[in-house]
Design a protein around this motif. Structure first.
Motif, PDB file in Angstrom:
ATOM      1  N   PRO A  99       1.764   2.242  -1.423  1.00  0.00           N
ATOM      2  CA  PRO A  99       1.876   2.774  -0.543  1.00  0.00           C
ATOM      3  C   PRO A  99       2.640   3.215   0.156  1.00  0.00           C
ATOM      4  O   PRO A  99       3.243   4.003   1.057  1.00  0.00           O
ATOM      5  N   HIS A 100       3.601   2.252   0.007  1.00  0.00           N
ATOM      6  CA  HIS A 100       5.292   2.899   0.993  1.00  0.00           C
ATOM      7  C   HIS A 100       6.471   2.229   0.384  1.00  0.00           C
ATOM      8  O   HIS A 100       7.457   2.298   0.321  1.00  0.00           O
ATOM      9  N   ASP A 101       6.582   2.718  -1.508  1.00  0.00           N
ATOM     10  CA  ASP A 101       7.271   2.157  -2.526  1.00  0.00           C
ATOM     11  C   ASP A 101       7.363   3.210  -3.446  1.00  0.00           C
ATOM     12  O   ASP A 101       7.016   3.007  -4.531  1.00  0.00           O
ATOM     13  N   LYS A 102       8.148   4.057  -3.789  1.00  0.00           N
ATOM     14  CA  LYS A 102       7.446   5.879  -3.972  1.00  0.00           C
ATOM     15  C   LYS A 102       8.768   4.531  -5.794  1.00  0.00           C
ATOM     16  O   LYS A 102       7.536   5.504  -6.591  1.00  0.00           O
ATOM     17  N   THR A 103       8.730   4.298  -6.084  1.00  0.00           N
ATOM     18  CA  THR A 103       9.064   3.382  -7.002  1.00  0.00           C
ATOM     19  C   THR A 103       7.912   2.633  -8.055  1.00  0.00           C
ATOM     20  O   THR A 103       7.739   3.112  -8.921  1.00  0.00           O
TER      21      THR A 103
ATOM     22  N   ARG B 224       5.312   4.232 -11.008  1.00  0.00           N
ATOM     23  CA  ARG B 224       4.747   3.224 -12.034  1.00  0.00           C
ATOM     24  C   ARG B 224       3.613   2.500 -11.803  1.00  0.00           C
ATOM     25  O   ARG B 224       2.857   3.282 -13.747  1.00  0.00           O
ATOM     26  N   VAL B 225       2.139   2.811 -11.210  1.00  0.00           N
ATOM     27  CA  VAL B 225       1.078   2.609 -11.267  1.00  0.00           C
ATOM     28  C   VAL B 225       1.219   3.897 -11.358  1.00  0.00           C
ATOM     29  O   VAL B 225       0.381   3.997 -12.370  1.00  0.00           O
TER      30      VAL B 225
ATOM     31  N   VAL C 190      -1.042  -4.586 -12.502  1.00  0.00           N
ATOM     32  CA  VAL C 190      -1.290  -3.111 -11.667  1.00  0.00           C
ATOM     33  C   VAL C 190      -1.607  -2.477 -10.187  1.00  0.00           C
ATOM     34  O   VAL C 190      -1.739  -2.279  -9.297  1.00  0.00           O
ATOM     35  N   VAL C 191      -2.988  -3.242 -10.470  1.00  0.00           N
ATOM     36  CA  VAL C 191      -4.027  -2.903  -9.538  1.00  0.00           C
ATOM     37  C   VAL C 191      -3.581  -3.374  -7.925  1.00  0.00           C
ATOM     38  O   VAL C 191      -3.256  -2.853  -6.879  1.00  0.00           O
ATOM     39  N   ASN C 192      -2.741  -4.878  -8.071  1.00  0.00           N
ATOM     40  CA  ASN C 192      -2.351  -5.603  -6.812  1.00  0.00           C
ATOM     41  C   ASN C 192      -1.813  -4.549  -6.134  1.00  0.00           C
ATOM     42  O   ASN C 192      -1.020  -4.808  -5.163  1.00  0.00           O
ATOM     43  N   THR C 193      -0.202  -4.394  -7.202  1.00  0.00           N
ATOM     44  CA  THR C 193       0.556  -3.683  -6.977  1.00  0.00           C
ATOM     45  C   THR C 193       0.505  -2.143  -6.276  1.00  0.00           C
ATOM     46  O   THR C 193       0.878  -2.281  -5.760  1.00  0.00           O
ATOM     47  N   ALA C 194      -0.340  -1.874  -6.726  1.00  0.00           N
ATOM     48  CA  ALA C 194      -1.056  -0.577  -6.291  1.00  0.00           C
ATOM     49  C   ALA C 194      -1.420  -1.049  -4.834  1.00  0.00           C
ATOM     50  O   ALA C 194      -1.195   0.195  -3.613  1.00  0.00           O
ATOM     51  N   VAL C 195      -2.186  -1.074  -4.221  1.00  0.00           N
ATOM     52  CA  VAL C 195      -3.315  -1.778  -3.476  1.00  0.00           C
ATOM     53  C   VAL C 195      -1.496  -2.544  -2.090  1.00  0.00           C
ATOM     54  O   VAL C 195      -1.698  -1.644  -1.713  1.00  0.00           O
ATOM     55  N   GLU C 196      -0.641  -3.596  -2.767  1.00  0.00           N
ATOM     56  CA  GLU C 196       0.263  -3.908  -1.584  1.00  0.00           C
ATOM     57  C   GLU C 196       1.613  -2.912  -1.493  1.00  0.00           C
ATOM     58  O   GLU C 196       1.963  -3.107  -0.451  1.00  0.00           O
ATOM     59  N   LEU C 197       1.972  -2.698  -2.564  1.00  0.00           N
ATOM     60  CA  LEU C 197       3.832  -2.020  -2.701  1.00  0.00           C
ATOM     61  C   LEU C 197       2.951  -0.191  -2.544  1.00  0.00           C
ATOM     62  O   LEU C 197       4.659  -0.162  -2.152  1.00  0.00           O
TER      63      LEU C 197
END
Length: 192
Positions: free
Chosen positions: A114-118, A122-123, A105-112
Motif C-alpha cells: 500500500p505504501h511501497d510502489k516498487t 512486484r506483487v 507475497v501476500v504478506n508483502t501485499a498486506v504490509e508493504l
C-alpha cells in the motif's frame, strides 16, 4: 587486499527470507537480522545493501523457491484436474503451515504494497503471472470441452487467484483446515 567472504551469501539470503517471512518487514530489526543470519551488520550492508534491499532479494528468492505450477497446468490431457490439484495444494500448504507464515507475497501485499510502489509492482507482477497461467489453462480446458463454451477463462482465473490468495490469509490465522477445504470445494464447483 579484499577479504574473502566467510559465509555463503545464498544460505544467508535463505535465512533472511525465512526471518522476513515469519516476522514481516517492519517487525524485523537490523539487530534481528544480525542475530538470525550470524553475520555482522557491515557484512549485511556490503553483501546485500540495507534492510530494504535485503528484503527485495528475499522476496525474489521466495518466488524462485516456489514450485513451478506452469508445468502442472500445461501438461497434455485434461486441464481441470490440474487446476484442482493446484488450488487444493494451496489449501493443504496453508492448513499445514505450523509457523503460520502465510505467503511471502501476500504478506508483502498486506504490509508493504500500500505504501511501497516498487513492492506493489512486484506483487502485481506475481499475481499477473498466476492469472495468465490460469487463464491459459482454463482457455485450453474450454477448447477441450471441459469447461462450458460460455465460461470466461480470464474471469475464472481472477476468481481462482483471489481464492488462492485468500486461502493464504485464512491459513495464516485459522487452525480449522475444514474452512479451507470447504471453500476450495465450493469454489471448484463453478468449474464443473
Amino acid at each position: 587486499m579484499a577479504r574473502t567472504k566467510e559465509f555463503d551469501p545464498d544460505a544467508v539470503l535463505r535465512r533472511a527470507m525465512e526471518l522476513f517471512w515469519q516476522k514481516g518487514y517492519e517487525a524485523t530489526s537490523m539487530a534481528d537480522l544480525v542475530e538470525h543470519l550470524g553475520i555482522g551488520r557491515a557484512s549485511i550492508y556490503a553483501t546485500f545493501g540495507g534492510k530494504r534491499e535485503l528484503y527485495l532479494k528475499a522476496y525474489d528468492r521466495y518466488l524462485e523457491s516456489r514450485p513451478d505450477f506452469i508445468e502442472l497446468l500445461s501438461q497434455p490431457g485434461p486441464v481441470l484436474p490440474a487446476v484442482r490439484t493446484l488450488v487444493e495444494g494451496y489449501a493443504e500448504e496453508a492448513a499445514h503451515d505450523e509457523l503460520r507464515r502465510g505467503c511471502f507475497v501476500v504478506n508483502t501485499a498486506v504490509e508493504l504494497a500500500p505504501h511501497d510502489k516498487t513492492l506493489a509492482r512486484r506483487v502485481e507482477a506475481n499475481w499477473d503471472f498466476i492469472e495468465t497461467a490460469l487463464t491459459s489453462a482454463l482457455a485450453r480446458a474450454r477448447a477441450q470441452g471441459e469447461l462450458a463454451a460460455d465460461r470466461d477463462p480470464r474471469a475464472l482465473a481472477r476468481f481462482l487467484l483471489t481464492l488462492m490468495q485468500g486461502i493464504r490469509v485464512i491459513g495464516k490465522s485459522s487452525d480449522d483446515p475444514a474452512r479451507l477445504r470447504d471453500a476450495v470445494e465450493q469454489a471448484l464447483s463453478v468449474l464443473s
